[in-house]
Structures are given as structure tokens and as C-alpha cells.
Scaffold this active site. Structure first.
Site, PDB file in Angstrom:
ATOM      1  CG  HIS A  98       4.229  -4.435   1.601  1.00 40.04           C
ATOM      2  ND1 HIS A  98       4.383  -3.989   2.420  1.00 40.04           N
ATOM      3  CD2 HIS A  98       3.303  -5.585   2.001  1.00 40.04           C
ATOM      4  CE1 HIS A  98       2.906  -3.938   3.277  1.00 40.04           C
ATOM      5  NE2 HIS A  98       2.722  -4.874   3.286  1.00 40.04           N
TER       6      HIS A  98
ATOM      7  CG  HIS B  54      -3.325  -3.300   6.270  1.00 40.73           C
ATOM      8  ND1 HIS B  54      -3.413  -2.417   4.638  1.00 40.73           N
ATOM      9  CD2 HIS B  54      -2.232  -3.990   6.436  1.00 40.73           C
ATOM     10  CE1 HIS B  54      -2.248  -3.046   4.603  1.00 40.73           C
ATOM     11  NE2 HIS B  54      -1.223  -4.009   5.184  1.00 40.73           N
TER      12      HIS B  54
HETATM   13  C1  LIG Z   1       2.078  -6.122   9.298  1.00 36.33           C
HETATM   14  O1  LIG Z   1       2.302  -6.506   9.579  1.00 36.33           O
HETATM   15  C2  LIG Z   1       1.881  -7.625  10.557  1.00 36.33           C
HETATM   16  C3  LIG Z   1       1.913  -7.795  10.850  1.00 36.33           C
HETATM   17  O2  LIG Z   1       2.995  -8.305  11.424  1.00 36.33           O
HETATM   18  C4  LIG Z   1       2.003  -8.789   8.863  1.00 36.33           C
HETATM   19  O3  LIG Z   1       1.136  -9.811   9.161  1.00 36.33           O
HETATM   20  C5  LIG Z   1       1.154  -7.357   7.386  1.00 36.33           C
HETATM   21  O4  LIG Z   1       1.332  -8.921   6.657  1.00 36.33           O
HETATM   22  C6  LIG Z   1       2.647  -6.775   7.260  1.00 36.33           C
HETATM   23  N1  LIG Z   1       2.208  -6.767   5.994  1.00 36.33           N
HETATM   24  C7  LIG Z   1       1.738  -5.597   5.451  1.00 36.33           C
HETATM   25  C8  LIG Z   1       0.346  -6.030   5.225  1.00 36.33           C
HETATM   26  O5  LIG Z   1       1.289  -4.512   6.148  1.00 36.33           O
END
Ligand SMILES: *[C@@H]1O[C@H](CO)[C@@H](O)[C@H](O)[C@H]1NC(C)=O
Ligand SMILES: *[C@@H]1O[C@H](CO)[C@@H](O)[C@H](O)[C@H]1NC(C)=O
Ligand SMILES: *[C@@H]1O[C@H](CO)[C@@H](O)[C@H](O)[C@H]1NC(C)=O
Ligand SMILES: *[C@@H]1O[C@H](CO)[C@@H](O)[C@H](O)[C@H]1NC(C)=O
Ligand SMILES: *[C@@H]1O[C@H](CO)[C@@H](O)[C@H](O)[C@H]1NC(C)=O
Length: 429
Positions: free
Chosen positions: A141, A356
Site C-alpha cells: 500500500h 485521503h
Molecule cells: C482506507 O480506508 C478506506 C475506508 O475504509 C478504504 O476504502 C481504502 O481502501 C483504504 N485504503 C486507502 C486506499 O487509503
């Protein structure tokens, strides 16, 4: 970096002094928003990326979650995809002018678009898919860039056109700082090593992956001519070589170090796991925030992202944190939701229009991460964070810039007190 080592070469070979490291706070502000009314906006993620690609002479290494830089990838016809498409076009040109491009990407799911990755490979870039689902039960990630071993970007922006124009993102670009770039390079090399078929996680990692820069002994250097103490943290723990601070430990130590305030802006905040089954209660961060408020009288402000994909359980947990504030005990906690305004047309763009960001700022330090604040991100998912302390202060430090961004968003028309919002499921009414 500076320091005596840089000058320890043979005396007969005069060299120019090292260029001082520069750090720049970069942001993506979704189209149609004006959070900066009356202030100079920060440089955009797009401009920072374009600048990095323009300056690249030898190498570009990118750690990424997924790639959707074009309208084709998202099956949209949005003019605002132009920036992402430009970034991809510039990247595809690099191998032709002798720049070695390496991309580490989370192993794509069956329905993930692969066009960008295939185009990169055709251009001469090396692409490795890191199978973290198999290795740790998480995903890759992390989002960072390394250019020529001296410049870097780290932050919340994915390799997604929406991260440049439709999603609110925050990151840091650091220029002319080989010590930091080389240290982040060790995290990249770990992903790279795991990106071959049937890779397994070395335990322990070979010595050359270890680092001397961590929460106990950060790298001390000048950033924008101000003394700073800096390190990178990494998650999950099995990906941390000797000396590397785990991301959760970094985050908790920034909270623990605060004596005056902790300001947090994060897309999702849950004292639970989100993706692993069975779901577990995971209070590691929540507990430490409450402790800071209760034991040290720290003022806590938390600004959470909110969109239609937010977990319904996020809201009661946020309300529970806010409920600690009380007029008689003077516990100082406020929780707000940040809502990116969305027109009917923008609402049709899938997975867009959200804050974000994943950062924290205290009176002592800035923490810019790539992870949501819930259990899976620290236990299974690969992420990293840049932690910068600038104890001497001084106007215009990175920490101050980050605090300005927080104050701007906290006080903006887009933020709503969790107590004034009425939520039903994941909808704000
Ligand atoms: C962060 O959390 C959200 C909501 O739970 C989720 O949709 C998302 O995929 C997660 N990751 C990112 C891309 O930040
Ligand atoms: C790095 O430092 C050199 C020398 O001071 C300077 O010319 C160059 O513009 C700097 N690069 C970046 C990307 O800031
Ligand atoms: C460590 O050394 C190995 C073998 O030479 C190499 O493949 C790997 O990339 C190195 N790792 C780092 C972090 O430099
Ligand atoms: C605390 O005091 C403020 C200002 O006097 C008041 O508006 C608010 O309702 C009080 N909150 C609680 C929970 O009593
Ligand atoms: C650091 O210096 C650069 C280039 O001079 C500038 O653009 C940037 O805003 C400065 N960063 C901070 C945090 O003040």
C-alpha cells in the site's frame, strides 16, 4: 545530507559543498474545492511528480499499490484525467533516454487494470508484482518515488489520475538529499527482492537492508537550512530489517512525545482490524491517544475522511473518542469529519472525492504516512512514513507547513463536528 563524512575525501580533490536538502509539502486538492481561500496554495502533487520526472537522469524507482493513470483504466471520459495521462506518458519516455525505471506494485487482483503496467514494461521499465497477500496477508500500500538516488516523494497519492485531481492527497517531496533517499531505497530494495516468483521473506534480512536511522537515532541534517531529525518507518514488521522502526511504533512515539497537542488527519480511523477475518478489536492507537489526553493534558484534534465507502463502524468509534471531552474535566478532544464537496457529475467518478490524507502533526514533529489508521495496515500491509522533527522551530519549517494545512482544513467549510453530523450507516445526513 551534510556532515563531516561528505568532506572526508582526499584533500587534494576539492569538491563543491553538498547541496542542501530541500523539503516541500505537496498536495492534491480536488477540482472545485477552494480550501486555500486567501492563501498561497502548496505545490501540487502533479507538479512535483512532473518535476521529478523532468530531473531524472539515472533512475526512477516507484513503490505503488495499483496503477490507473488513464481514462481507459477507469472506463471514464474525464478531462481531469489529463494530468495522470501526462505522468504516464513522461514515465514511458524515461527508458528511451537512458533512465532505469523500476516499479514495485502490489500483486494485481484479477479485475485490476494492467494496461499501465504493460505499457511500462513495453517501454523498457522493470515491473515486479509483490505478492503480499501470500507473504503477509496484506497488500503493498506504500506510495513513494525515488529519483537518481537523491530525490524522493512519499505520501498518500496512488498512481491514479484521480490522486492528482479528484482525491485530496498530501505528501512530501525531498530534493538533493542522498542520505534520506538511500535509506528509503533500502525499503524499496526489500519490495524489489520480494517481487520475484516464490519469494519468501528473509528472517533476518541481510545486513545491507538494515538502517542506522530510526526513532532512537534519526538522521540529523539540514532541511531548508533548518536542523531536522528524520527517519522512515515501515510496516508490516516482517518487512523491517534490523534498525528499521516499525510504522506503528513510529506513530505511537510521535503521540507519546507530544506535550501540547496532537492533530491527526486520516482517511479512515478504526480501533479494529478491517480486512482480516475474524475482525478483531485493535485499540493500539486509540488507547495511546486517550492516554495522551488523560495523562498529559494533550489537546487532540482528529479530522477523519468521510465518503460513501467509509465503514459504518468508524462513526460510533469516533464519537466515543470525542465523548472524552468534558467541560468539567477539561479533557480536550475534538473530532471532525472532512467532506469533499461533490457535484452530480463528480459523484459518477468511482472511488473519488475523499480526503485521503494520512498525517499527524504535534508541537514537535510531523508524521506523513501512507496507511489508514486501523489494525491491518500496521500488521499486514506494507506502508511507510516519513517522520520529521524540527525542534529548533523557525518560520516555514515542514512541521509548521503541515500544521498550517491542518488548521486550514480543520477550520474550513468542508469540516463538520462529529457531534453535529448525524450519520446513518455510512451516510452523513
Ligand atoms: C482506507 O480506508 C478506506 C475506508 O475504509 C478504504 O476504502 C481504502 O481502501 C483504504 N485504503 C486507502 C486506499 O487509503
Ligand atoms: C539540487 O541541487 C543543485 C545544486 O545546488 C541544484 O542546481 C538543483 O536545482 C537541485 N535539484 C533540485 C531538484 O532541487
Ligand atoms: C543487498 O545485497 C544483495 C546482493 O548483492 C542485493 O541483491 C540487494 O539489492 C542489496 N540490498 C540493498 C538494500 O542494497
Ligand atoms: C460545554 O460548555 C460549552 C460552552 O459553555 C457549551 O456550549 C457546551 O454545551 C458544554 N458541553 C457540555 C457537554 O456540557
Ligand atoms: C523549502 O525550500 C523550497 C525551495 O526553496 C521551498 O519551495 C519550500 O516551500 C521550502 N519548504 C518549506 C517546508 O518551507
Amino acid at each position: 545530507g551534510s556532515g563531516s563524512r561528505e568532506f572526508s575525501g582526499p584533500p587534494a580533490a576539492p569538491r563543491s559543498p553538498p547541496a542542501p536538502g530541500r523539503i516541500v509539502l505537496v498536495e492534491s486538492v480536488p477540482e472545485g474545492m477552494a480550501p486555500s481561500a486567501g492563501r498561497a496554495p502548496n505545490p501540487s502533487t502533479f507538479d512535483a511528480w512532473l518535476g521529478l520526472l523532468g530531473t531524472a537522469a539515472r533512475s526512477v524507482d516507484i513503490a505503488s499499490f495499483y496503477w490507473t493513470l488513464t481514462n481507459e483504466d477507469t472506463r471514464t471520459h474525464e478531462p481531469s484525467a489529463a494530468q495522470g495521462e501526462r505522468i504516464l506518458a513522461e514515465l514511458l519516455r524515461l527508458p528511451g533516454r537512458g533512465v532505469a525505471v523500476r516499479v514495485a506494485v502490489s500483486a494485481p487482483s484479477a479485475k485490476a487494470p494492467l494496461d499501465d503496467l504493460r505499457a511500462l514494461e513495453r517501454s523498457g521499465a522493470a515491473v515486479r508484482a509483490v505478492d503480499l497477500p501470500r507473504l503477509t496477508g496484506g497488500v503493498l500500500h506504500t506510495k513513494f518515488w525515488l529519483v537518481d538516488g537523491v530525490h524522493l516523494y512519499v505520501g498518500s497519492a496512488n498512481m491514479d489520475w484521480r490522486s492528482l485531481t479528484q482525491v485530496k492527497e498530501l505528501g512530501a517531496a525531498v530534493y538533493n538529499c542522498s542520505c534520506l533517499a538511500q535509506d528509503l531505497g533500502k525499503i524499496f530494495e526489500a519490495y524489489w527482492a520480494l517481487g520475484v516468483p516464490d519469494a519468501s521473506i528473509p528472517a533476518p534480512w541481510p545486513d545491507n537492508y538494515s538502517t542506522a536511522f530510526n526513532m532512537e537515532t534519526p538522521l540529523e541534517l539540514a532541511l531548508n537550512d533548518t536542523a531536522a531529525a528524520v527517519y522512515f518507518s515501515s510496516s508490516p514488521p516482517p518487512l523491517c530489517a534490523a534498525g528499521r522502526t516499525r510504522d506503528l511504533d513510529a506513530l505511537l512515539s510521535v503521540i507519546d512525545g507530544a506535550e501540547a497537542f496532537v492533530d491527526v488527519a486520516v482517511m479512515s480511523y478504526l480501533p479494529t482490524t478491517e480486512f482480516s477475518r475474524p475482525e478483531r478489536f485493535w485499540p493500539a492507537i486509540d488507547e495511546r491517544l486517550r492516554k495522551a489526553v488523560f495523562e498529559r493534558g494533550v489537546r487532540l484534534r482528529l479530522l477523519a475522511g468521510c465518503w460513501r465507502h467509509s465503514r459504518a463502524s468508524m462513526f460510533p468509534f469516533l464519537k466515543s473518542l470525542a465523548a472524552v471531552a468534558d467541560n468539567h474535566t477539561h479533557y480536550d478532544v475534538e473530532v471532525r469529519l472532512f467532506l469533499v464537496p461533490t457535484s452530480a457529475a463528480q459523484a459518477r467518478i468511482p472511488f473519488a472525492r475523499v480526503n485521503h490524507n494520512k498525517y499527524m502533526v504535534t508541537e514537535k514533529a510531523a508524521y506523513v504516512g501512507t496507511s489508514n489508521w486501523s489494525g491491518d495496515y500496521f500488521e499486514r500491509t506494507a506502508g511507510s512514513a516519513l517522520v520529521v522533527a524540527q525542534p529548533g522551530g523557525g518560520a516555514g519549517t515542514f512541521r509548521e507547513r503541515l500544521q498550517d494545512v491542518f488548521e486550514r482544513d480543520w477550520g474550513s467549510q468542508y469540516s463538520v463536528d462529529i457531534g453535529d453530523s448525524s450519520t446513518s450507516g455510512n451516510r452523513i445526513l
